[in-house]
Scaffold this motif. Sequence first.
Motif, PDB file in Angstrom:
ATOM      1  N   ASP A   1       2.098 -95.520 -19.393  1.00  0.00           N
ATOM      2  CA  ASP A   1       3.254 -95.416 -18.506  1.00  0.00           C
ATOM      3  C   ASP A   1       3.366 -94.025 -17.891  1.00  0.00           C
ATOM      4  O   ASP A   1       3.540 -93.876 -16.683  1.00  0.00           O
ATOM      5  N   PHE A   2       3.299 -92.994 -18.720  1.00  0.00           N
ATOM      6  CA  PHE A   2       3.411 -91.617 -18.232  1.00  0.00           C
ATOM      7  C   PHE A   2       2.083 -91.150 -17.670  1.00  0.00           C
ATOM      8  O   PHE A   2       1.936 -90.898 -16.484  1.00  0.00           O
ATOM      9  N   GLY A   3       1.094 -91.037 -18.535  1.00  0.00           N
ATOM     10  CA  GLY A   3      -0.255 -90.687 -18.105  1.00  0.00           C
ATOM     11  C   GLY A   3      -0.384 -89.326 -17.455  1.00  0.00           C
ATOM     12  O   GLY A   3      -1.346 -89.067 -16.725  1.00  0.00           O
ATOM     13  N   GLY A   4       0.579 -88.426 -17.704  1.00  0.00           N
ATOM     14  CA  GLY A   4       0.547 -87.137 -17.024  1.00  0.00           C
ATOM     15  C   GLY A   4       0.082 -85.984 -17.882  1.00  0.00           C
ATOM     16  O   GLY A   4       0.258 -84.824 -17.509  1.00  0.00           O
ATOM     17  N   LEU A   5      -0.519 -86.271 -19.041  1.00  0.00           N
ATOM     18  CA  LEU A   5      -0.937 -85.201 -19.939  1.00  0.00           C
ATOM     19  C   LEU A   5      -2.374 -84.778 -19.674  1.00  0.00           C
ATOM     20  O   LEU A   5      -3.257 -85.610 -19.504  1.00  0.00           O
ATOM     21  N   GLY A   6      -2.592 -83.470 -19.652  1.00  0.00           N
ATOM     22  CA  GLY A   6      -3.931 -82.932 -19.470  1.00  0.00           C
ATOM     23  C   GLY A   6      -4.464 -82.357 -20.764  1.00  0.00           C
ATOM     24  O   GLY A   6      -3.861 -82.501 -21.832  1.00  0.00           O
ATOM     25  N   SER A   7      -5.586 -81.671 -20.676  1.00  0.00           N
ATOM     26  CA  SER A   7      -6.220 -81.121 -21.873  1.00  0.00           C
ATOM     27  C   SER A   7      -5.398 -79.998 -22.499  1.00  0.00           C
ATOM     28  O   SER A   7      -5.524 -79.717 -23.688  1.00  0.00           O
ATOM     29  N   TRP A   8      -4.534 -79.358 -21.709  1.00  0.00           N
ATOM     30  CA  TRP A   8      -3.711 -78.267 -22.226  1.00  0.00           C
ATOM     31  C   TRP A   8      -2.334 -78.751 -22.669  1.00  0.00           C
ATOM     32  O   TRP A   8      -1.529 -77.970 -23.172  1.00  0.00           O
ATOM     33  N   SER A   9      -2.066 -80.019 -22.496  1.00  0.00           N
ATOM     34  CA  SER A   9      -0.749 -80.551 -22.832  1.00  0.00           C
ATOM     35  C   SER A   9      -0.608 -80.784 -24.333  1.00  0.00           C
ATOM     36  O   SER A   9      -1.584 -81.078 -25.019  1.00  0.00           O
ATOM     37  N   ASN A  10       0.629 -80.680 -24.809  1.00  0.00           N
ATOM     38  CA  ASN A  10       0.901 -80.889 -26.223  1.00  0.00           C
ATOM     39  C   ASN A  10       1.988 -81.939 -26.424  1.00  0.00           C
ATOM     40  O   ASN A  10       2.808 -82.177 -25.538  1.00  0.00           O
ATOM     41  N   VAL A  11       1.973 -82.552 -27.606  1.00  0.00           N
ATOM     42  CA  VAL A  11       2.966 -83.549 -27.988  1.00  0.00           C
ATOM     43  C   VAL A  11       3.728 -83.016 -29.196  1.00  0.00           C
ATOM     44  O   VAL A  11       3.129 -82.528 -30.159  1.00  0.00           O
ATOM     45  N   PHE A  12       5.063 -83.101 -29.128  1.00  0.00           N
ATOM     46  CA  PHE A  12       5.910 -82.607 -30.208  1.00  0.00           C
ATOM     47  C   PHE A  12       6.762 -83.756 -30.750  1.00  0.00           C
ATOM     48  O   PHE A  12       7.154 -84.649 -30.009  1.00  0.00           O
ATOM     49  N   LEU A  13       7.068 -83.676 -32.051  1.00  0.00           N
ATOM     50  CA  LEU A  13       7.868 -84.704 -32.708  1.00  0.00           C
ATOM     51  C   LEU A  13       9.115 -84.081 -33.310  1.00  0.00           C
ATOM     52  O   LEU A  13       9.062 -83.033 -33.959  1.00  0.00           O
ATOM     53  N   THR A  14      10.264 -84.728 -33.081  1.00  0.00           N
ATOM     54  CA  THR A  14      11.503 -84.309 -33.713  1.00  0.00           C
ATOM     55  C   THR A  14      12.308 -85.560 -34.079  1.00  0.00           C
ATOM     56  O   THR A  14      11.821 -86.679 -33.965  1.00  0.00           O
ATOM     57  N   GLY A  15      13.551 -85.365 -34.525  1.00  0.00           N
ATOM     58  CA  GLY A  15      14.369 -86.495 -34.955  1.00  0.00           C
ATOM     59  C   GLY A  15      14.160 -86.809 -36.422  1.00  0.00           C
ATOM     60  O   GLY A  15      13.175 -86.387 -37.038  1.00  0.00           O
ATOM     61  N   GLY A  16      15.072 -87.571 -36.984  1.00  0.00           N
ATOM     62  CA  GLY A  16      15.016 -87.866 -38.413  1.00  0.00           C
ATOM     63  C   GLY A  16      14.314 -89.151 -38.789  1.00  0.00           C
ATOM     64  O   GLY A  16      14.267 -89.511 -39.963  1.00  0.00           O
ATOM     65  N   GLY A  17      13.752 -89.865 -37.798  1.00  0.00           N
ATOM     66  CA  GLY A  17      13.152 -91.158 -38.091  1.00  0.00           C
ATOM     67  C   GLY A  17      11.843 -91.113 -38.848  1.00  0.00           C
ATOM     68  O   GLY A  17      11.524 -92.025 -39.614  1.00  0.00           O
ATOM     69  N   LEU A  18      11.055 -90.031 -38.657  1.00  0.00           N
ATOM     70  CA  LEU A  18       9.740 -89.943 -39.301  1.00  0.00           C
ATOM     71  C   LEU A  18       9.459 -88.551 -39.842  1.00  0.00           C
ATOM     72  O   LEU A  18       8.689 -88.404 -40.786  1.00  0.00           O
ATOM     73  N   ASN A  19      10.076 -87.524 -39.278  1.00  0.00           N
ATOM     74  CA  ASN A  19       9.761 -86.148 -39.647  1.00  0.00           C
ATOM     75  C   ASN A  19      10.056 -85.815 -41.097  1.00  0.00           C
ATOM     76  O   ASN A  19       9.473 -84.891 -41.653  1.00  0.00           O
ATOM     77  N   PHE A  20      10.981 -86.555 -41.720  1.00  0.00           N
ATOM     78  CA  PHE A  20      11.310 -86.254 -43.103  1.00  0.00           C
ATOM     79  C   PHE A  20      10.221 -86.724 -44.072  1.00  0.00           C
ATOM     80  O   PHE A  20      10.211 -86.330 -45.242  1.00  0.00           O
TER      81      PHE A  20
END
Length: 397
Positions: free
Chosen positions: A309-328
């Motif tokens: 859907d997005f498809g806008g990430l390049g080789s220098w792009s990063n993904v971050f995770l927050t929220g309490g659903g999985l990070n704990f």
Amino acid sequence: MKTTVAAIDFGTSKIVTLVAENSGSQRCDITAAGVTKYDGYLEEGWNNPGALDEAIRRSIADAEEQSGSKIKEINVGVPGAFTHVYATKVTIPLKGTDPRVTAADVKAAFSKAAENLTNVPGVVVHSSPAWFMVDSGKKTLEPVGMKGREMTAFISFAVGNRFFIDDVTNRMADLGIVVTGFYSTSAGEAMLYLNEQERDHTSVLIDMGYLNTEIIGVEGDAIIYHKVLDVGGGNLAVALAEELDISLSAAEDIKRKFVYGIETSGETYEVPGADGQKGTVFTREQVKPVLCTELDDICAKIKEAVDDDFGGLGSWSNVFLTGGGLNFNRGGKEYLAGRLGRPVQETPRRTTKLNSHCFSSALGLMDLIIDTIEQQRQPAAGASGKIKDFFRSLLGG
């Protein structure tokens, strides 16, 4: 001069009311946090509207007790589930014998972009630029003073759902509280937890809550992609409760203790019995397939959103995770990374208070409010002023 600011954030499982002080010596000192659990919402609306007023009242009352002051005015965060993001490109000509970008040209670009929202239902609660480009030059967030024939701008608008805005305004009025502004919780969270370099490279922030997962694609100072999935950490607990025939609270306790990716021989999870009865013990072999199957489904939906859907990430792009659903969960971030096929980083700690991931949206909201207040106190910058401050003065609230 010290200013006291109150804000309320509606998560999918809790309402958080923050009170903060803004002064010359300290930008944002959180003095109170009222936290109340409630039944949350889905995209269609509140799950238990009849109990919402009491939940709001308790959250605000708790914050008032901690701060020692009565809240009469409040700023409200519009959650991602009640937000639509529209990113649009516009081009305007640069005029004059020696045409250069002026502050007026930037305002004209925002005005022209806003015309594309004429038939969009809702209320604009945030607007910000992803980039500007003069002629066919490089993307920039500081175009004022640049010479050229035309300027192209990529501008994002966060539009709040009218039902949410009207409903919360009325509920606050019933409590004798005036809503002074609505802000995009998604924008605040993205700006607080993704630094300028990450945003310049286009990054994604994934906020997995209890009932939904929000995916925020960011470039420059703008959200350029936004999607809310109706799945979250609560789905994992529900799957366990149904499969093991236990209560949801017991399933939630097992879910939080589970460690992904680390096999421990003989690991067990005990559910206490009721009324003195003997408890039930479940093995890792019973729990793992239930949680992993459900999480695999959530990860697949996230991957489809990020890659397809997005498809806008390049080789220098990063993904971050927050929220309490999985990070704990230990190993949760790494498990998601494996399913996405790309590294996933934990969002940095930006505050010493309330630095748990479950407060990310509330802290992002308050940071955006404080930032907006600070910029409104300053005169609009021109070609010789602070260009970044000028752009930020255009942000919503």
